[in-house]
Motif scaffolding. Structure first.
Motif, PDB file in Angstrom:
ATOM      1  N   ALA A  31       0.868  -1.171   0.000  1.00  0.00           N
ATOM      2  CA  ALA A  31       0.000   0.000   0.000  1.00  0.00           C
ATOM      3  C   ALA A  31       0.907   1.224   0.000  1.00  0.00           C
ATOM      4  N   LEU A  32       0.369   2.338  -0.399  1.00  0.00           N
ATOM      5  CA  LEU A  32       1.157   3.552  -0.394  1.00  0.00           C
ATOM      6  C   LEU A  32       1.485   3.947   1.036  1.00  0.00           C
ATOM      7  N   ALA A  33       2.677   4.485   1.237  1.00  0.00           N
ATOM      8  CA  ALA A  33       3.045   4.983   2.558  1.00  0.00           C
ATOM      9  C   ALA A  33       2.217   6.218   2.863  1.00  0.00           C
ATOM     10  N   ALA A  34       1.980   6.458   4.136  1.00  0.00           N
ATOM     11  CA  ALA A  34       1.202   7.626   4.537  1.00  0.00           C
ATOM     12  C   ALA A  34       1.955   8.895   4.135  1.00  0.00           C
ATOM     13  N   SER A  55      -8.446  -1.347  14.198  1.00  0.00           N
ATOM     14  CA  SER A  55      -8.254  -0.503  13.012  1.00  0.00           C
ATOM     15  C   SER A  55      -9.596  -0.158  12.387  1.00  0.00           C
ATOM     16  N   THR A  56      -9.559   0.862  11.550  1.00  0.00           N
ATOM     17  CA  THR A  56     -10.683   1.203  10.699  1.00  0.00           C
ATOM     18  C   THR A  56     -10.127   1.673   9.372  1.00  0.00           C
ATOM     19  N   THR A  57     -10.948   1.632   8.352  1.00  0.00           N
ATOM     20  CA  THR A  57     -10.559   2.145   7.042  1.00  0.00           C
ATOM     21  C   THR A  57     -11.501   3.274   6.671  1.00  0.00           C
ATOM     22  N   ILE A  58     -10.912   4.412   6.324  1.00  0.00           N
ATOM     23  CA  ILE A  58     -11.685   5.568   5.880  1.00  0.00           C
ATOM     24  C   ILE A  58     -11.541   5.629   4.356  1.00  0.00           C
ATOM     25  N   VAL A  69      -6.013   3.399   6.155  1.00  0.00           N
ATOM     26  CA  VAL A  69      -6.212   2.552   7.319  1.00  0.00           C
ATOM     27  C   VAL A  69      -5.614   3.251   8.533  1.00  0.00           C
ATOM     28  N   VAL A  70      -6.415   3.375   9.575  1.00  0.00           N
ATOM     29  CA  VAL A  70      -5.959   3.944  10.840  1.00  0.00           C
ATOM     30  C   VAL A  70      -5.954   2.819  11.868  1.00  0.00           C
ATOM     31  N   THR A  71      -4.804   2.598  12.510  1.00  0.00           N
ATOM     32  CA  THR A  71      -4.659   1.563  13.522  1.00  0.00           C
ATOM     33  C   THR A  71      -4.324   2.227  14.852  1.00  0.00           C
ATOM     34  N   CYS A  99      -2.714   6.386  17.782  1.00  0.00           N
ATOM     35  CA  CYS A  99      -3.152   5.961  16.455  1.00  0.00           C
ATOM     36  C   CYS A  99      -2.180   6.419  15.382  1.00  0.00           C
ATOM     37  N   THR A 100      -2.097   5.649  14.311  1.00  0.00           N
ATOM     38  CA  THR A 100      -1.271   5.996  13.154  1.00  0.00           C
ATOM     39  C   THR A 100      -1.989   5.600  11.877  1.00  0.00           C
ATOM     40  N   ILE A 101      -1.617   6.262  10.786  1.00  0.00           N
ATOM     41  CA  ILE A 101      -2.077   5.847   9.456  1.00  0.00           C
ATOM     42  C   ILE A 101      -1.130   4.744   9.020  1.00  0.00           C
ATOM     43  N   THR A 102      -1.645   3.533   8.871  1.00  0.00           N
ATOM     44  CA  THR A 102      -0.780   2.394   8.579  1.00  0.00           C
ATOM     45  C   THR A 102      -0.734   2.027   7.098  1.00  0.00           C
TER      46      THR A 102
END
Length: 119
Positions: free
Chosen positions: A26-29, A81-84, A65-67, A109-112
């Motif tokens: 996946a693309l890096a944040a 986690s959740t996905t926006i 994705v936020v974890t 939390c971080t954008i993973t």
């Protein structure tokens, strides 16, 4: 009727394709994506934290994705986690992260992962 024979290569093709797709990164944040954490609260099911991402890029983000790592009194309580989806350039996307079965008093939390929009 005899048994149908397949070559090992053709038998592995679908499994290999799945492995290749799963291995695509996946693309890096992007630093232009700003993650915001809201207050944490507990309910009968567990702990909940509101999260949002402000998209400071020039393109729509297909998904992010936020974890969150939840803690209770400084000790690990679990992660969730959740996905926006579809965060338009210059806009904010938001959701909640739900940790089931545990009462937490803090979270980090971080954008993973992110993916580009498909269109």
């Amino acid at each position: 009727m005899g048994a149908r024979m397949t070559s090992p290569a053709s038998a592995l093709a679908p499994a290999t394709l799945l492995l290749v797709l799963a291995a695509l990164p996946a693309l890096a944040a992007d630093p232009a994506l700003k993650l915001h954490q809201g207050d944490i609260f507990t309910d009968p099911v567990g702990s909940v934290m509101q999260v949002s991402i402000t998209n400071g890029t020039a393109a729509t983000i297909g998904s992010a994705v936020v974890t969150c790592a939840f803690t209770a009194k400084g000790k690990a309580a679990g992660s969730a986690s959740t996905t926006i989806f579809n965060i338009v350039a210059g806009a904010k996307g938001e959701d909640q992260v739900h940790l089931m079965g545990a009462s937490a008093d803090a979270a980090s939390c971080t954008i993973t992962a992110t993916t580009p929009a498909t269109n």
